[in-house]
Design a protein around this motif. Structure first.
Motif, PDB file in Angstrom:
ATOM      1  N   GLN A   1       0.723  -1.287  -0.107  1.00  0.00           N
ATOM      2  CA  GLN A   1       0.005   0.006   0.118  1.00  0.00           C
ATOM      3  C   GLN A   1       0.977   1.381   0.059  1.00  0.00           C
ATOM      4  O   GLN A   1       0.934   1.997   0.906  1.00  0.00           O
ATOM      5  CB  GLN A   1      -0.814   0.043   1.179  1.00  0.00           C
TER       6      GLN A   1
ATOM      7  N   ARG B   1       0.657   7.246  -2.074  1.00  0.00           N
ATOM      8  CA  ARG B   1       0.232   7.720  -3.531  1.00  0.00           C
ATOM      9  C   ARG B   1       0.492   9.197  -3.759  1.00  0.00           C
ATOM     10  O   ARG B   1       0.325   9.934  -2.901  1.00  0.00           O
ATOM     11  CB  ARG B   1      -1.252   7.512  -3.470  1.00  0.00           C
TER      12      ARG B   1
ATOM     13  N   PHE C   1       6.963   5.840  -4.183  1.00  0.00           N
ATOM     14  CA  PHE C   1       5.697   6.154  -4.223  1.00  0.00           C
ATOM     15  C   PHE C   1       4.831   5.306  -5.460  1.00  0.00           C
ATOM     16  O   PHE C   1       5.483   4.884  -6.435  1.00  0.00           O
ATOM     17  CB  PHE C   1       5.795   7.565  -4.521  1.00  0.00           C
ATOM     18  N   GLU C   2       3.700   5.629  -5.398  1.00  0.00           N
ATOM     19  CA  GLU C   2       2.879   5.123  -6.619  1.00  0.00           C
ATOM     20  C   GLU C   2       2.356   6.529  -6.985  1.00  0.00           C
ATOM     21  O   GLU C   2       1.468   7.121  -6.521  1.00  0.00           O
ATOM     22  CB  GLU C   2       1.529   4.243  -5.966  1.00  0.00           C
ATOM     23  N   ILE C   3       3.105   6.854  -8.300  1.00  0.00           N
ATOM     24  CA  ILE C   3       2.818   8.083  -8.749  1.00  0.00           C
ATOM     25  C   ILE C   3       1.711   7.941  -9.988  1.00  0.00           C
ATOM     26  O   ILE C   3       2.166   7.157 -10.913  1.00  0.00           O
ATOM     27  CB  ILE C   3       4.216   8.752  -9.167  1.00  0.00           C
ATOM     28  N   GLU C   4       0.915   8.970 -10.022  1.00  0.00           N
ATOM     29  CA  GLU C   4       0.136   9.092 -11.219  1.00  0.00           C
ATOM     30  C   GLU C   4       0.439  10.735 -11.653  1.00  0.00           C
ATOM     31  O   GLU C   4       0.492  11.612 -11.081  1.00  0.00           O
ATOM     32  CB  GLU C   4      -1.285   9.238 -10.825  1.00  0.00           C
TER      33      GLU C   4
ATOM     34  N   LYS D   1      -9.595   5.598  -1.163  1.00  0.00           N
ATOM     35  CA  LYS D   1      -8.652   4.644  -1.785  1.00  0.00           C
ATOM     36  C   LYS D   1      -8.010   5.430  -3.302  1.00  0.00           C
ATOM     37  O   LYS D   1      -6.972   5.022  -3.728  1.00  0.00           O
ATOM     38  CB  LYS D   1      -9.079   3.244  -2.195  1.00  0.00           C
ATOM     39  N   GLU D   2      -8.940   6.141  -3.711  1.00  0.00           N
ATOM     40  CA  GLU D   2      -8.581   6.785  -5.033  1.00  0.00           C
ATOM     41  C   GLU D   2      -8.047   8.091  -4.830  1.00  0.00           C
ATOM     42  O   GLU D   2      -7.707   8.802  -5.638  1.00  0.00           O
ATOM     43  CB  GLU D   2      -9.664   6.775  -5.817  1.00  0.00           C
TER      44      GLU D   2
ATOM     45  N   PHE E   1      -5.254  10.929  -2.767  1.00  0.00           N
ATOM     46  CA  PHE E   1      -3.722  10.814  -2.785  1.00  0.00           C
ATOM     47  C   PHE E   1      -2.888  11.425  -1.313  1.00  0.00           C
ATOM     48  O   PHE E   1      -3.769  12.115  -0.722  1.00  0.00           O
ATOM     49  CB  PHE E   1      -3.129  11.760  -3.760  1.00  0.00           C
ATOM     50  N   ASP E   2      -1.851  10.859  -1.047  1.00  0.00           N
ATOM     51  CA  ASP E   2      -1.380  11.358  -0.094  1.00  0.00           C
ATOM     52  C   ASP E   2      -0.563  12.554  -0.239  1.00  0.00           C
ATOM     53  O   ASP E   2      -0.271  13.387   0.817  1.00  0.00           O
ATOM     54  CB  ASP E   2      -0.324  10.281   0.447  1.00  0.00           C
TER      55      ASP E   2
ATOM     56  N   LYS F   1      -5.973  12.539   0.587  1.00  0.00           N
ATOM     57  CA  LYS F   1      -6.704  11.731   1.673  1.00  0.00           C
ATOM     58  C   LYS F   1      -6.997  12.456   3.016  1.00  0.00           C
ATOM     59  O   LYS F   1      -6.559  13.539   3.285  1.00  0.00           O
ATOM     60  CB  LYS F   1      -5.933  10.771   1.911  1.00  0.00           C
TER      61      LYS F   1
END
Length: 288
Positions: free
Chosen positions: A113, A116, A135-138, A164-165, A167-168, A197
């Motif tokens: 997890q 984000r 990170f999980e980067i978009e 969940k959708e 971002f941190d 978030k």
């Protein structure tokens, strides 16, 4: 850009950032700065002409922009100005600031997890945040510069339907200053609240959720309508608290932690003169 007055309202950002440049040629740093300043000045004049309903003047300014190389030349200068070899990767500052929580970020990554991140106005997939692999980067941009960057307007991006959708971390590095009007800038900041978030869901609440904001220094230290005190007041009204800041001659960097979004609070930050003088710029943020 459309020439009708009603189109000036910022429904999207596509009016403010230039299209992708496929080939970047060498330009000196001085020439880069001159070109960017000149282009910004003309774009602001064009926006004012459109606001006044003066389509003929706006069209004339558009022709002048094209005569100076157009948007492609501006994009080339912008990309070079933010390149690593010119010290332009602002995410290096963000990674320095996040260094105390790197162990926590690694723990999150190990659990499947990861933290984000949404990078708005992304120009590269190889910046410091990307290279960290933490990170999980978009990444999104109006005109994608590379595979791995989604072509999307943040102001038109579908809203998250769950935590969940969300971002941190959100990054607005040299993005807010591209928005052509003060109301649009305020709308962008308000919209970030919908994508971050809640603090209660953060595993590192002393830093996250947060907004990384980078602006040209004159937006804060030489504007008729903005100074750091007013910027802090605006961000505080939105529910942010300042975690880190760095001021340089060229750029200002801020990390704001979101305590509690206040989108329903009556916000009244107008475009009011703070400094006088002909040398001032007109950067402003309006919250209605």
């Amino acid at each position: 850009m459309a020439t009708k007055k009603k189109k000036l309202k910022l429904k999207s950002l596509s009016a403010s950032r230039p299209p992708a440049l496929k080939v970047a040629q060498s330009i000196s740093s001085k020439a880069t700065r001159t070109l960017i300043r000149a282009h910004h000045t003309l774009e602001k004049q064009k926006a004012r002409a459109l606001a006044d309903g003066n389509d003929a003047k706006a069209a004339g300014i558009s022709r002048e922009i094209e005569s100076k190389g157009g948007l492609s030349t501006y994009q080339k200068a912008s990309l070079l100005g933010q390149s690593n070899d010119r010290g332009g990767d602002s995410s290096r500052i963000l990674m320095e600031w996040l260094s105390p929580i790197v162990p926590a970020l690694k723990e999150q990554l190990a659990t499947g997890q990861p933290v984000r991140m949404l990078e708005v106005g992304a120009l590269s997939i190889t910046n410091a945040c990307s290279r960290s692999r933490l990170f999980e980067i978009e990444r999104i941009d109006l005109n994608s510069q590379a595979e791995g960057i989604k072509q999307q307007d943040f102001m038109q991006r579908p809203l998250p339907t769950s935590q969940k959708e969300c971002f941190d971390i959100m990054s607005l590095s040299l993005v807010l200053n591209y928005v052509p009007d003060a109301v649009g800038k305020g709308a962008m900041l308000l919209r970030t609240l919908l994508f971050l978030k809640s603090k209660s869901s953060s595993h590192v609440p002393e830093y996250l959720p947060s907004l990384f904001l980078v602006l040209p220094a004159p937006c804060v230290n030489n504007s008729r309508y903005m100074n750091e005190e007013k910027l802090i007041a605006i961000m505080t009204a939105l529910g942010f608290v300042i975690v880190k800041k760095k001021l340089s001659n060229k750029l200002v960097y801020y990390l704001w932690r979101l305590e509690s979004p206040t989108t329903k609070r009556g916000l009244g930050f107008k475009k009011e003169e703070i400094r006088s003088g002909s040398s001032r710029n007109n950067f402003a943020i309006v919250l209605r």
